[in-house]
Design a protein around this motif. Structure first.
Motif, PDB file in Angstrom:
ATOM      1  N   LEU A 144       0.837  -1.202   0.000  1.00 39.82           N
ATOM      2  CA  LEU A 144       0.000   0.000   0.000  1.00 39.82           C
ATOM      3  C   LEU A 144       0.870   1.250   0.000  1.00 39.82           C
ATOM      4  N   LEU A 145       1.853   1.289   0.894  1.00 41.47           N
ATOM      5  CA  LEU A 145       2.749   2.436   0.965  1.00 41.47           C
ATOM      6  C   LEU A 145       3.759   2.428  -0.172  1.00 41.47           C
ATOM      7  N   LEU A 146       4.205   1.241  -0.586  1.00 40.05           N
ATOM      8  CA  LEU A 146       5.173   1.160  -1.682  1.00 40.05           C
ATOM      9  C   LEU A 146       4.582   1.708  -2.978  1.00 40.05           C
ATOM     10  N   LYS A 177       4.710   6.263  -6.894  1.00 43.76           N
ATOM     11  CA  LYS A 177       4.010   7.381  -7.552  1.00 43.76           C
ATOM     12  C   LYS A 177       4.524   8.734  -7.074  1.00 43.76           C
ATOM     13  N   HIS A 178       5.491   8.707  -6.144  1.00 37.42           N
ATOM     14  CA  HIS A 178       6.037   9.939  -5.554  1.00 37.42           C
ATOM     15  C   HIS A 178       4.941  10.775  -4.909  1.00 37.42           C
ATOM     16  N   ILE A 191      11.512   6.635   2.122  1.00 38.27           N
ATOM     17  CA  ILE A 191      10.882   7.931   1.895  1.00 38.27           C
ATOM     18  C   ILE A 191      11.187   8.808   3.110  1.00 38.27           C
ATOM     19  N   PRO A 192      11.572  10.069   2.902  1.00 40.79           N
ATOM     20  CA  PRO A 192      11.862  10.953   4.041  1.00 40.79           C
ATOM     21  C   PRO A 192      10.664  11.013   4.991  1.00 40.79           C
ATOM     22  N   SER A 193      10.929  10.798   6.284  1.00 37.74           N
ATOM     23  CA  SER A 193       9.852  10.683   7.258  1.00 37.74           C
ATOM     24  C   SER A 193       9.974  11.731   8.359  1.00 37.74           C
ATOM     25  N   ALA A 248      -1.799  11.029   0.443  1.00 36.70           N
ATOM     26  CA  ALA A 248      -2.575   9.826   0.746  1.00 36.70           C
ATOM     27  C   ALA A 248      -2.640   9.745   2.264  1.00 36.70           C
ATOM     28  N   VAL A 249      -3.843   9.673   2.811  1.00 39.89           N
ATOM     29  CA  VAL A 249      -4.010   9.622   4.270  1.00 39.89           C
ATOM     30  C   VAL A 249      -4.155   8.165   4.684  1.00 39.89           C
TER      31      VAL A 249
END
Length: 286
Positions: A103-105, A110-111, A136-138, A227-228
């Motif tokens: 889901l997150l990948l 899609k950036h 991904i920067p968090s 995306a939430v």
């Protein structure tokens, strides 16, 4: 990432504790449970008040069982957080299983930025491990502690694997800057905190009660279009969790906050001991 020599010296007592194997840490947790629950009775009135009002259908015996399980879990979270100072990535991947990483990948490919709309559920502190699984920067937004030493300790714990901690008062400006610079990032916001009286809020029914929720996440989603995602923890056994992500979308009949509340309440009812009942969640009244 290993702690620097200076950090090891500064936080030496906690660093030393974190080197202990997990079975010993859980023994410490068991001792801590006796002190916190049986001796000090830490916020016991708050916990009991919250549980009784959230579960009016439960008997006193059932409420007492949930209460005890909650305090055990709370003490486990404390030692698990300290373990973050020295835990290896290999051990993390054994202890935290992500059920649907795709889901997150997919958002990552899609950036598209992600707004992790989290809660004090499961072991929320282990969300700082997400950079190990997703490149991904968090960022996470937090309220600084008044005690400078412990504030720096928690920042050291939370930033060890790449998460950047931003003071909550700078959160909105930070996210707008990210949007203006066209950055693809993952921001984590805890959505079940009680707002201050002067903060923008909206009243919703939650666990049978009118409850104030901060409106920031909804405004951020409308303004920046991420995306939430709601992260839901399941405790498989002591020190082992599964994490599943759920998309939180606005529909014609329900807001992002409405759907967040549905997911959170469903999670709480399935495993009530995993939510932070010691928090004065209903200190505001409508």
């Amino acid at each position: 990432m290993k702690l620097t020599y200076i950090a090891r010296l500064k936080f030496f007592p906690f660093y030393l504790i974190s080197l202990l194997p997990m079975p010993i840490l859980y023994f410490i947790s068991d001792v801590l449970y006796i002190i916190v629950y049986k001796v000090v009775s830490y916020r016991e009135k708050v916990v009991r008040y919250n549980l009784v009002n959230a579960f009016p259908e439960r008997t006193g015996y059932e409420i007492n069982i949930i209460e005890k399980k909650f305090y055990h879990h709370l003490c486990d979270i404390a030692v698990e957080a300290i373990k973050t100072l020295t835990i290896s990535e290999k051990e993390i991947k054994k202890r935290l299983i992500i059920r649907n990483p795709e889901l997150l990948l997919d958002f990552q490919k899609k950036h598209q930025s992600i707004l992790m709309y989290a809660a004090h559920q499961g072991n929320w502190e282990w969300l700082v491990y997400l950079p190990i699984y997703f490149q991904i920067p968090s960022y996470t937004f937090y309220k600084p502690l008044k005690n400078g030493y412990f504030n720096e300790l928690f920042l050291t714990i939370r930033e060890r694997f790449g998460v950047k901690c931003i003071a909550a008062k700078k959160g909105y400006r930070t996210i707008i800057r990210q949007k203006n610079e066209n950055l693809s990032v993952m921001n984590c916001i805890i959505g079940d905190q009680s707002p201050k009286r002067k903060q923008a809020k909206i009243w919703k029914e939650f666990m049978y009660r009118e409850t104030a929720f901060l409106t920031g996440a909804e405004k951020i989603a409308d303004r920046t279009g991420p995306a939430v995602v709601f992260p839901n923890f399941r405790k498989v056994k002591r020190g082992h969790y599964e994490l599943q992500f759920h998309i939180v979308e606005k529909t014609e009949t329900s807001s992002i906050i409405d759907n967040y509340i549905k997911l959170l309440e469903s999670s709480i009812r399935k495993s009530p001991e995993l939510w932070l009942w010691s928090h004065k969640r209903w200190k505001l009244s409508s």
